[in-house]
Design a protein around this motif. Sequence first.
Motif, short mmCIF file in Angstrom:
data_model
loop_
_atom_site.label_atom_id
_atom_site.label_comp_id
_atom_site.label_asym_id
_atom_site.label_seq_id
_atom_site.Cartn_x
_atom_site.Cartn_y
_atom_site.Cartn_z
N LEU A 15 1.15 -1.28 0.21
CA LEU A 15 -0.08 0.19 0.12
C LEU A 15 0.91 1.34 0.08
CD1 LEU A 15 -2.73 -1.33 2.55
CD2 LEU A 15 -3.18 -0.68 0.14
N SER A 16 2.17 1.01 0.36
CA SER A 16 3.05 2.19 0.41
C SER A 16 3.11 2.97 -0.92
CB SER A 16 4.39 2.08 0.89
OG SER A 16 5.10 1.15 0.06
N GLY A 17 3.04 2.16 -2.17
CA GLY A 17 3.45 2.54 -3.19
C GLY A 17 4.81 2.41 -3.78
N PHE A 18 5.66 2.26 -2.84
CA PHE A 18 7.06 2.06 -3.15
C PHE A 18 7.35 0.84 -4.09
CE2 PHE A 18 7.80 4.77 0.36
CZ PHE A 18 8.66 5.86 -0.10
N SER A 19 8.17 1.25 -5.24
CA SER A 19 8.94 -0.27 -5.73
C SER A 19 9.76 -0.80 -4.93
CB SER A 19 9.59 0.56 -7.04
OG SER A 19 10.65 1.30 -6.76
N PRO A 20 10.28 -2.01 -5.06
CA PRO A 20 11.25 -2.51 -4.19
C PRO A 20 12.52 -1.97 -4.22
CG PRO A 20 9.93 -4.31 -5.33
CD PRO A 20 9.74 -2.94 -6.05
N ASP A 21 12.80 -1.38 -5.30
CA ASP A 21 14.27 -0.83 -5.50
C ASP A 21 14.32 0.79 -5.44
OD1 ASP A 21 13.04 -0.05 -7.89
OD2 ASP A 21 14.71 -0.30 -9.23
N ALA A 22 13.42 1.38 -4.79
CA ALA A 22 13.01 2.83 -4.47
C ALA A 22 14.43 3.37 -4.06
CB ALA A 22 11.97 3.18 -3.44
N LEU A 23 15.01 2.61 -2.99
CA LEU A 23 16.25 3.27 -2.31
C LEU A 23 17.52 3.73 -3.43
CD1 LEU A 23 16.50 1.31 1.00
CD2 LEU A 23 16.11 3.68 0.67
N THR A 24 17.43 2.66 -4.50
CA THR A 24 18.34 3.01 -5.72
C THR A 24 18.37 4.42 -6.29
OG1 THR A 24 17.22 1.51 -7.30
CG2 THR A 24 18.70 0.49 -5.52
N TYR A 25 17.17 4.52 -6.14
CA TYR A 25 16.84 6.08 -7.17
C TYR A 25 17.67 7.08 -6.65
CZ TYR A 25 12.57 4.21 -9.50
OH TYR A 25 11.75 3.71 -10.12
N THR A 26 18.47 7.82 -7.60
CA THR A 26 19.20 8.87 -7.58
C THR A 26 18.27 10.23 -7.35
OG1 THR A 26 19.42 9.58 -9.77
CG2 THR A 26 21.09 8.12 -8.89
N LYS A 27 18.66 11.31 -6.84
CA LYS A 27 18.12 12.71 -6.60
C LYS A 27 17.53 12.87 -7.90
CE LYS A 27 18.13 17.22 -4.87
NZ LYS A 27 18.86 18.33 -4.05
N ALA A 28 18.16 12.72 -9.03
CA ALA A 28 17.78 13.27 -10.41
C ALA A 28 16.61 12.36 -10.94
CB ALA A 28 18.98 13.17 -11.32
N GLU A 29 16.60 10.84 -10.40
CA GLU A 29 15.60 9.92 -10.81
C GLU A 29 14.46 10.42 -10.11
OE1 GLU A 29 18.12 6.15 -12.40
OE2 GLU A 29 17.73 6.45 -10.27
N ARG A 30 14.43 10.87 -8.76
CA ARG A 30 13.40 11.12 -7.85
C ARG A 30 12.54 12.25 -8.43
NH1 ARG A 30 15.67 9.37 -1.71
NH2 ARG A 30 16.44 7.61 -2.31
N ALA A 31 13.31 13.22 -9.06
CA ALA A 31 12.71 14.34 -9.58
C ALA A 31 12.01 14.27 -10.99
CB ALA A 31 13.91 15.42 -9.54
N LEU A 32 12.29 13.18 -11.59
CA LEU A 32 11.47 12.79 -12.82
C LEU A 32 10.09 12.96 -12.76
CD1 LEU A 32 13.58 10.00 -14.40
CD2 LEU A 32 13.66 12.28 -15.04
N PRO A 33 9.19 13.44 -13.57
CA PRO A 33 7.61 13.70 -13.53
C PRO A 33 7.12 12.34 -13.18
CG PRO A 33 8.37 14.75 -15.52
CD PRO A 33 9.76 13.98 -14.93
N LEU A 34 7.51 11.04 -13.79
CA LEU A 34 7.23 9.80 -13.41
C LEU A 34 8.14 9.09 -12.69
CD1 LEU A 34 5.37 8.75 -16.62
CD2 LEU A 34 4.35 9.70 -14.58
N LYS A 35 7.92 8.64 -11.22
CA LYS A 35 8.75 8.10 -10.43
C LYS A 35 9.02 6.53 -10.82
CE LYS A 35 8.42 12.29 -8.78
NZ LYS A 35 9.15 13.26 -9.18
N GLN A 36 9.54 6.23 -11.91
CA GLN A 36 9.69 4.99 -12.48
C GLN A 36 11.07 4.78 -13.30
OE1 GLN A 36 6.82 5.67 -16.52
NE2 GLN A 36 6.16 4.45 -14.65
N LYS A 37 11.56 3.53 -13.60
CA LYS A 37 12.78 3.32 -14.31
C LYS A 37 12.67 1.81 -14.49
CE LYS A 37 16.12 2.69 -10.33
NZ LYS A 37 17.57 3.22 -10.01
N ASP A 38 13.50 1.37 -15.51
CA ASP A 38 13.48 -0.01 -16.04
C ASP A 38 14.54 -0.73 -15.22
OD1 ASP A 38 13.47 -2.53 -17.35
OD2 ASP A 38 14.23 -1.57 -19.17
N SER A 39 14.30 -1.01 -14.14
CA SER A 39 15.39 -1.72 -13.16
C SER A 39 16.14 -3.03 -13.57
CB SER A 39 14.79 -2.01 -11.71
OG SER A 39 14.05 -0.52 -11.19
N ASP A 40 15.09 -3.88 -14.33
CA ASP A 40 15.89 -5.09 -14.85
C ASP A 40 16.19 -4.87 -16.11
OD1 ASP A 40 13.20 -4.92 -16.03
OD2 ASP A 40 12.29 -6.80 -15.28
#
Length: 319
Positions: A122-147
């Motif tokens: 329910l938190s809405g976090f992706s499992p790898d949220a801690l790996t997001y850089t500040k720049a990635e966290r600032a993107l309009p959509l908080k998502q990345k192709d982790s695999d």
Amino acid sequence: LVKSGRGNSLTTTQLLNVYEGTDPGVTPPIVSSNSLAFYDQAYADSTRAQLARVAAVSGPAPATGYVADSLDLSQLTVKNIWGSAILSRLIASLDEALVADNSNAGNNYTDAEKAWDRAFGLSGFSPDALTYTKAERALPLKQKDSDKDGTLARRWETNYIFAHYAMRMDAENSWGGNFPQAESFRFTDRLMNAFISGRVALSNGNIPGARTEANELKAVYETMVVAAIQHYLRVHQPFISNPAEQGLTGKRISNWSETVAFVNILDRMPGRKISDTQLATLRAYFGANPVRMDETARVNARNLLQNIYNFSTYQFENI
């Protein structure tokens, strides 16, 4: 409401009926078991009261999506659902994890672990949220192709709802993302680390350790909701002071409505720092609609919250 496909063609009275699950025009019909009231009756009452008041004075919503007495029903309704159907259930799941069966933890998937995992879902976090850089966290959509498979999996490569807000506050300049590290709220890191540490504690049969992390999660979520209120109160100032914004412009209506919706979320936080009396005072500062909040009321609302939650001066002035 989005799924109903009816959008702004709804009168506010019809919207109230849809909200309460009594409008047969919605396909499939909303029934009591999947309406907002089913998840949190007390929380639902606050939204119902707002909609009922608006329904008494307004007709069909105009093309802008705003109703006659200047409330953004989208912000009020959606954010209230965030609080009642998501955050309140997240917190309830944390509490359940602390009392559920945790027998043979580490070997079996226990009821306690299941409840904790539900809270994380329910938190809405992706499992790898801690790996997001500040720049990635600032993107309009908080998502990345982790695999690195060339596609984005919405379920586990996207951060949404409160996780999205946590990243915004951590990284986007408009939310204080240019804070010095010592002044950063670090919402993403604090929430993710508490979820992980609490889960490890449960797997080790350490209920007191899990309780410590559950309390940390509740405190951080409350702080994040208050930070959102403070942010919207801060950016509301130009709408009051600038003569060009004295009219009921879309931004002013939307901003005020979103702030009130976050106040509703704060209201439903269990064990919150702000008392019922203080919360009633805060609501009084907002008035019934954007026109009712003048600069004195805006400043008083900010100061009331600051006196309770004691953000640093830098955070208070820049969130």
